[in-house]
Design a protein around this motif. Structure first.
Motif, short mmCIF file in Angstrom:
data_model
loop_
_atom_site.label_atom_id
_atom_site.label_comp_id
_atom_site.label_asym_id
_atom_site.label_seq_id
_atom_site.Cartn_x
_atom_site.Cartn_y
_atom_site.Cartn_z
N GLN A 104 0.80 -1.23 0.00
CA GLN A 104 0.00 0.00 0.00
C GLN A 104 0.83 1.28 0.00
O GLN A 104 0.28 2.36 -0.18
CB GLN A 104 -0.91 0.02 1.25
N GLY A 105 2.15 1.20 0.19
CA GLY A 105 2.94 2.41 0.34
C GLY A 105 2.58 3.11 1.63
O GLY A 105 2.04 2.51 2.57
N LEU A 106 2.84 4.40 1.71
CA LEU A 106 2.51 5.15 2.92
C LEU A 106 1.02 5.18 3.19
O LEU A 106 0.58 5.35 4.33
CB LEU A 106 3.05 6.58 2.81
N ALA A 107 0.19 5.03 2.15
CA ALA A 107 -1.25 4.99 2.33
C ALA A 107 -1.69 3.77 3.13
O ALA A 107 -2.84 3.69 3.57
CB ALA A 107 -1.96 5.00 0.97
N GLY A 108 -0.78 2.83 3.34
CA GLY A 108 -1.11 1.66 4.13
C GLY A 108 -1.33 1.98 5.59
O GLY A 108 -1.99 1.23 6.30
N TYR A 109 -0.74 3.09 6.08
CA TYR A 109 -0.97 3.44 7.49
C TYR A 109 -1.34 4.92 7.69
O TYR A 109 -1.70 5.31 8.79
CB TYR A 109 0.24 3.08 8.36
#
Length: 202
Positions: free
Chosen positions: A118-123
């Motif tokens: 997810q990249g940074l969008a994962g968290y």
């Protein structure tokens, strides 16, 4: 006459004053946290929040014994919400899961699926505070069916939890619902539209 109640009411608070209890907080859980039920419940159990501060730093330049002040960089303080806890711990569990995905308790590692997939969008995600008028609409605006139209909407960009508070337990505590707070860090906030239709800090 300097002290005129009618003039004050008409010119100082023509709409009767904004009320701190007329708000909702919406949180979109990040892509790496699949907890749709907790996400839907959050808006109903988030009982306290705040409109964010706006802080601009200064640069002091010495000149002949005086300090000339110039505008510096903008900073954004952490943002905190208060949440009511239900017996299923659904919302708190989502936050604890989110925090552990960012950094696990035992192994001191970030869950690889949160970053690699997810990249940074994962968290990191967005949250929104909506403030409403007493009538549900503002300044002669039109309603959206049965839905209230917010007078002000703040969106926090790239937000993630940095602290989940404890929940106090005591035998003598009665007639009270458990509560806890969550503190978030974020990159910046924006106002969807001000009273003149302008987007602030886009």
């Amino acid at each position: 006459m300097p002290f005129n109640v009618s003039t004050f009411a008409a010119q100082g608070l023509p709409y009767g004053g904004a009320r701190a209890s007329l708000f909702e907080v919406f949180l979109a859980l990040p892509a790496g946290i699949a907890e749709p039920t907790a996400e839907a419940q959050f808006r109903f159990v988030c009982k306290a929040s705040s409109i964010p501060a706006s802080t601009l730093g200064t640069v002091e330049v010495p000149y002949f014994g005086r300090k000339v002040k110039m505008a510096g960089n903008r900073t954004f303080d952490n943002w905190t919400v208060t949440i009511m806890n239900d017996e299923d711990f659904l919302v708190r569990n989502a936050f604890e899961l989110w925090s552990s995905y960012i950094n696990s308790h035992e192994n001191n590692l970030r869950d690889p699926s949160v970053i690699t997939e997810q990249g940074l969008a994962g968290y990191r995600t967005t949250a929104t505070v909506r403030h409403y008028a007493k009538t549900g609409v503002f300044a002669g605006g039109t309603s959206d069916g049965d839905a209230a139209i917010p007078t002000r909407e703040y969106t926090f960009v790239n937000i993630f939890p940095v602290a989940i508070s404890n929940i106090d337990l005591a035998w003598e505590t009665t007639d009270a619902i458990e509560e806890f707070t969550v503190e978030f860090a974020y990159d910046y906030w924006v106002v969807d539209k001000d009273v003149n239709g302008r987007v602030i800090n886009e």
